[in-house]
Enzyme design. Structure first.
Site, mmCIF file in Angstrom:
data_model
loop_
_atom_site.group_PDB
_atom_site.id
_atom_site.type_symbol
_atom_site.label_atom_id
_atom_site.label_comp_id
_atom_site.label_asym_id
_atom_site.label_seq_id
_atom_site.Cartn_x
_atom_site.Cartn_y
_atom_site.Cartn_z
ATOM 1 N N ASP A 90 -43.987 -18.404 118.627
ATOM 2 C CA ASP A 90 -45.213 -19.080 119.025
ATOM 3 C C ASP A 90 -45.435 -20.234 118.047
ATOM 4 O O ASP A 90 -44.837 -20.266 116.960
ATOM 5 C CB ASP A 90 -46.365 -18.077 118.991
ATOM 6 C CG ASP A 90 -47.693 -18.704 119.341
ATOM 7 O OD1 ASP A 90 -47.762 -19.410 120.360
ATOM 8 O OD2 ASP A 90 -48.652 -18.498 118.583
ATOM 9 N N ASP B 84 -48.954 -22.434 117.396
ATOM 10 C CA ASP B 84 -50.242 -22.407 116.696
ATOM 11 C C ASP B 84 -50.549 -20.995 116.201
ATOM 12 O O ASP B 84 -50.583 -20.050 116.992
ATOM 13 C CB ASP B 84 -51.356 -22.866 117.630
ATOM 14 C CG ASP B 84 -51.165 -24.294 118.098
ATOM 15 O OD1 ASP B 84 -51.272 -25.193 117.261
ATOM 16 O OD2 ASP B 84 -50.897 -24.490 119.294
ATOM 17 N N ASP C 98 -48.524 -14.107 117.071
ATOM 18 C CA ASP C 98 -49.739 -13.659 116.386
ATOM 19 C C ASP C 98 -50.813 -13.151 117.326
ATOM 20 O O ASP C 98 -51.904 -12.807 116.876
ATOM 21 C CB ASP C 98 -50.308 -14.813 115.544
ATOM 22 C CG ASP C 98 -50.792 -15.965 116.415
ATOM 23 O OD1 ASP C 98 -50.028 -16.406 117.292
ATOM 24 O OD2 ASP C 98 -51.927 -16.435 116.214
#
Length: 224
Positions: A12, A14, A174
């Site tokens: 991922d 951001d 995240d």
């Protein structure tokens, strides 16, 4: 190639590779001010990120007075994106240990990929301005295949594996978007205890949870 258990590792963007909240927060606040809403803090913004700019703005509006719909919402998305695009890398930085971990994986023959719900053009622009583009064999965004196929759907992971020529894959992220996308694709996933979480890190449901990028290579080896 070494005997590393994964040929491809997808990340991922951001909240995983980079801490981009310092640039996303001002963009959100420009849109909120345009609607006469109070600004949100950096800490609040970290909790709004995930699922792309539209979802981030929806959450920001919800916590500052309620949703906005239709043409007005589209105008506010445009305000946010105009500001963000012009200021995309003013404060954004890779997380501590990130670049060293990427170097370590690359040295082991692993193909690195970005699998993000950020719009593809913005992901490409951000990575280019940070000087990171050359590190990745594939970069796909939330609109690469159409928004209905963004994470948590498995499609972006399958697309990434195909672009990289096939082989074993693991995801690093995240949020539940990342974990569910990996689960839906039948792939293992490592989650970060830092980043932008939509649920507490221990509740993400990843195979392993790490506290620092220094632990990533060992975690992937353990999963293999």
């Amino acid at each position: 190639m070494t005997n590393f258990p994964f040929r491809i590792v997808g990340f991922d963007l951001d909240g995983t590779l980079v801490d981009s909240a310092l640039d996303l927060c001002p963009a959100v606040n420009v849109a909120l001010r345009a609607e006469g809403r109070p600004e949100v803090s950096l800490d609040v913004t970290r909790g709004l990120i995930g699922g792309g700019a539209r979802r981030m703005l929806e959450r920001a509006l919800e916590v500052t007075g309620g949703p906005v719909h239709g043409a007005r919402f589209e105008q506010l998305v445009g305000v946010l994106l105009e500001h963000y695009t012009a200021n995309i890398a003013k404060g954004t930085v890779p997380y501590p240990g990130c670049l060293a971990a990427l170097d370590d994986l690359a040295a082991r023959g692993v193909l690195l990929a970005v699998v993000t719900n950020k719009a593809e053009d913005l992901a490409l622009k951000l990575l280019a301005e940070l000087g990171l583009t050359h590190r990745f064999a594939s970069i796909v965004g939330g609109d690469t295949l159409g928004r209905e196929r963004a994470k948590p759907a498995p499609d972006l992971i399958h697309e990434t594996v195909g672009r990289c020529g096939g082989g074993s894959f693991a995801m690093v992220g995240d949020s539940t978007f990342d974990v569910l996308a990996a689960r839906n694709a039948g792939m293992p996933v490592v989650a970060l205890s830092f980043g932008y979480h939509d649920v507490p890190p221990a509740e993400l449901g990843a195979d392993l949870l790490i506290d620092h990028f220094d632990q990533l290579v060992g975690a992937l080896q353990a999963l293999g």
